[in-house]
Design a protein around this motif. Structure first.
Motif, mmCIF file in Angstrom:
data_model
loop_
_atom_site.group_PDB
_atom_site.id
_atom_site.type_symbol
_atom_site.label_atom_id
_atom_site.label_comp_id
_atom_site.label_asym_id
_atom_site.label_seq_id
_atom_site.Cartn_x
_atom_site.Cartn_y
_atom_site.Cartn_z
ATOM 1 N N LEU A 18 10.882 -23.650 -39.499
ATOM 2 C CA LEU A 18 10.386 -24.640 -38.556
ATOM 3 C C LEU A 18 9.691 -25.810 -39.239
ATOM 4 C CD1 LEU A 18 8.922 -22.400 -35.706
ATOM 5 C CD2 LEU A 18 11.153 -23.496 -35.818
ATOM 6 N N GLY A 19 9.144 -25.588 -40.421
ATOM 7 C CA GLY A 19 8.360 -26.620 -41.073
ATOM 8 C C GLY A 19 9.164 -27.772 -41.639
ATOM 9 N N ARG A 20 10.487 -27.755 -41.570
ATOM 10 C CA ARG A 20 11.290 -28.830 -42.134
ATOM 11 C C ARG A 20 11.498 -29.988 -41.175
ATOM 12 N NH1 ARG A 20 10.732 -30.380 -46.386
ATOM 13 N NH2 ARG A 20 12.697 -31.522 -46.308
ATOM 14 N N PHE A 21 10.665 -30.059 -40.161
ATOM 15 C CA PHE A 21 10.718 -31.171 -39.224
ATOM 16 C C PHE A 21 9.304 -31.692 -39.000
ATOM 17 C CE2 PHE A 21 14.139 -28.237 -37.858
ATOM 18 C CZ PHE A 21 15.226 -29.045 -38.129
ATOM 19 N N PRO A 22 9.155 -32.971 -38.700
ATOM 20 C CA PRO A 22 7.834 -33.485 -38.335
ATOM 21 C C PRO A 22 7.364 -32.863 -37.019
ATOM 22 C CG PRO A 22 9.304 -35.271 -38.972
ATOM 23 C CD PRO A 22 10.159 -34.051 -38.813
ATOM 24 N N LEU A 354 6.032 -37.382 -42.904
ATOM 25 C CA LEU A 354 5.608 -36.695 -41.687
ATOM 26 C C LEU A 354 5.913 -35.211 -41.742
ATOM 27 C CD1 LEU A 354 6.687 -39.353 -39.014
ATOM 28 C CD2 LEU A 354 4.371 -38.835 -39.819
ATOM 29 N N ILE A 355 6.981 -34.827 -42.433
ATOM 30 C CA ILE A 355 7.249 -33.401 -42.651
ATOM 31 C C ILE A 355 6.140 -32.798 -43.506
ATOM 32 C CG2 ILE A 355 8.750 -31.772 -43.843
ATOM 33 C CD1 ILE A 355 11.136 -33.477 -42.935
ATOM 34 N N ALA A 356 5.772 -33.489 -44.560
ATOM 35 C CA ALA A 356 4.697 -32.997 -45.432
ATOM 36 C C ALA A 356 3.399 -32.842 -44.656
ATOM 37 C CB ALA A 356 4.513 -33.927 -46.630
ATOM 38 N N ASP A 357 3.122 -33.766 -43.739
ATOM 39 C CA ASP A 357 1.903 -33.679 -42.928
ATOM 40 C C ASP A 357 1.952 -32.498 -41.974
ATOM 41 O OD1 ASP A 357 1.006 -35.980 -44.145
ATOM 42 O OD2 ASP A 357 1.523 -37.307 -42.483
ATOM 43 N N SER A 358 3.152 -32.005 -41.668
ATOM 44 C CA SER A 358 3.306 -30.917 -40.710
ATOM 45 C C SER A 358 3.225 -29.537 -41.344
ATOM 46 C CB SER A 358 4.656 -31.047 -39.992
ATOM 47 O OG SER A 358 4.740 -32.274 -39.301
ATOM 48 N N VAL A 359 3.213 -29.481 -42.672
ATOM 49 C CA VAL A 359 3.213 -28.195 -43.366
ATOM 50 C C VAL A 359 1.807 -27.894 -43.859
ATOM 51 C CG1 VAL A 359 4.163 -26.911 -45.321
ATOM 52 C CG2 VAL A 359 5.602 -28.519 -44.067
ATOM 53 N N ASP A 360 1.313 -26.718 -43.537
ATOM 54 C CA ASP A 360 -0.012 -26.313 -44.002
ATOM 55 C C ASP A 360 -0.007 -26.190 -45.520
ATOM 56 O OD1 ASP A 360 -1.205 -26.159 -41.481
ATOM 57 O OD2 ASP A 360 -0.373 -24.162 -41.147
ATOM 58 N N PRO A 361 -1.046 -26.683 -46.192
ATOM 59 C CA PRO A 361 -1.095 -26.544 -47.651
ATOM 60 C C PRO A 361 -1.184 -25.082 -48.051
ATOM 61 C CG PRO A 361 -3.196 -27.312 -46.785
ATOM 62 C CD PRO A 361 -2.239 -27.342 -45.638
ATOM 63 N N GLN A 362 -0.514 -24.761 -49.152
ATOM 64 C CA GLN A 362 -0.541 -23.389 -49.665
ATOM 65 C C GLN A 362 -1.890 -23.105 -50.334
ATOM 66 O OE1 GLN A 362 1.996 -21.146 -49.155
ATOM 67 N NE2 GLN A 362 2.769 -22.793 -47.836
ATOM 68 N N PRO A 363 -2.429 -21.898 -50.147
ATOM 69 C CA PRO A 363 -3.700 -21.566 -50.799
ATOM 70 C C PRO A 363 -3.567 -21.586 -52.314
ATOM 71 C CG PRO A 363 -2.679 -19.607 -49.822
ATOM 72 C CD PRO A 363 -1.882 -20.779 -49.350
ATOM 73 N N ALA A 364 -4.641 -22.000 -52.975
ATOM 74 C CA ALA A 364 -4.620 -22.103 -54.429
ATOM 75 C C ALA A 364 -4.577 -20.714 -55.051
ATOM 76 C CB ALA A 364 -5.855 -22.852 -54.906
#
Length: 364
Positions: A18-22, A354-364
């Motif tokens: 699902l994350g491959r779309f804004p 906008l796709i990047a803004d829609s994906v939660d950042p991965q934990p470090a």
């Protein structure tokens, strides 16, 4: 049970994609005329949705899955207060709550399905695709005033494409192809299309491409709708937004209005293009065309719509064959850019951000 539902349900893609779309965006879900007395099942951004209009006139969108035994609700029926499952008759209100279980008085609190926010404006149905389940819209649905402008008449239609949505963005932002693909309708001199003066600007997430073509030969669609002579002065103005593209094209007779005058007369065609992803490899294409009428010519909207649909048939053949060839050659385009690709490339950068803004950042 709605006998048509099985044929119109596309395959569901795993939720992990699902994350491959804004997300947190409005997308076009269809036209007001699509929602009559039956539920409509469609997939948007890999999520199965049932759209319906209650007997009271309210438009609603729910996850297309009964919480009891998972039959698509689009296989059911529409009633005054909601949509009824075609398996065991559970009735769902527009807010997703089950309000009736036949033969059972008590309704469990968990008897509900996921809902989506929708808006109906200018004869268009919009759906908000949130990043978080149940997330409310943060902006108003888009306006498209041309459907309600008395100077214009419009017709509409829709296509299903077996190709990614951004290939259609590329196509619409580069109208130089008209002289090669659309010779029987809105084409014209191919060399003039390729060499037309082009201005590309960007404001926020909107890309605008303006092409001016004075001294053009009127293409067949223009001649059928307006009494042009041997030449006309044409314009093409394309505005890309994530939810839809607006394409304003037309022409004036030489020596009359300037083609860069916002109040110019002549023959106008205002196209709405709602390109909504279904999956990564398919999409919906909702379109309308609004046009003006010459006072001394008969009603032209039917001819304009017929020829517009014909041009979209031609585009679909090209784009779907283009995508098949991309797949044959490894699935990743290895393209050379030329001067007509500026608008499409800017739109692609906007989508990627906008796709990047829609994906939660991965934990470090």
């Amino acid at each position: 049970m709605n006998a048509e539902c099985i044929a119109i349900q596309p395959i569901q893609t795993p939720a992990s994609r699902l994350g491959r779309f804004p997300l947190n965006q409005w997308y076009m879900a269809g036209f007001s005329t699509d929602l009559t007395d039956k539920p409509v099942g469609r997939t948007f951004l890999n999520q199965k949705v049932v759209l319906f209009r209650t007997g009271e006139g309210q438009v609603a969108a729910l996850e297309d899955r009964c919480c009891h035994r998972s039959l698509p609700l689009s296989c059911g029926t529409v009633e005054t207060s909601g949509v009824r499952c075609g398996y065991h008759g559970m009735l769902y209100a527009p807010n997703g709550t089950c309000i009736e279980i036949p033969g059972q008085e008590r309704i469990p609190a968990k008897a509900r399905v996921k809902t989506f926010h929708v808006a109906e404006k200018n004869h268009i149905v919009w759906i908000w695709m949130p990043k978080e389940e149940g997330g409310a819209p943060t902006v108003e649905a888009p306006d498209y005033r041309w459907h309600d402008d008395p100077r214009y008449k419009f017709g509409s239609g829709q296509y299903h494409y077996n190709a990614p949505w951004q290939l259609i963005h590329d196509n619409l932002l580069d109208l130089s192809h008209l002289g090669y693909v659309h010779l029987k309708t809105i084409g014209g001199n191919a060399k003039l299309h390729m060499s037309a003066k082009m201005n590309v600007t960007q404001e926020g997430d909107t890309v605008k491409v303006v092409r001016l073509m004075p001294g053009s030969t009127p293409p067949p669609t223009y001649k059928a709708a307006w009494p042009f002579g041997d030449t006309c002065d044409r314009w093409q103005e394309i505005e890309f937004e994530l939810s839809h593209l607006k394409i304003w094209t037309g022409a004036v007779e030489p020596g009359t209005d300037a083609i860069d005058d916002p109040e110019r007369g002549g023959f106008h065609m205002r196209g709405l293009h709602g390109i909504t992803p279904e999956t990564e490899e398919s999409c919906h294409y909702f379109w309308s065309m609004s046009s003006t009428k010459h006072p001394d010519m008969p009603e032209n909207i039917e001819a304009v719509i017929e020829q517009t649909a014909f041009t979209f048939d031609e585009d679909r053949v090209v784009i779907e064959e283009q995508y098949r060839n991309i797949q044959r050659f490894g699935g990743k385009p290895n393209w050379l850019d030329i001067h007509v690709d500026v608008g499409g490339n800017r739109a692609r950068r906007i989508v990627e951000r906008l796709i990047a803004d829609s994906v939660d950042p991965q934990p470090a």
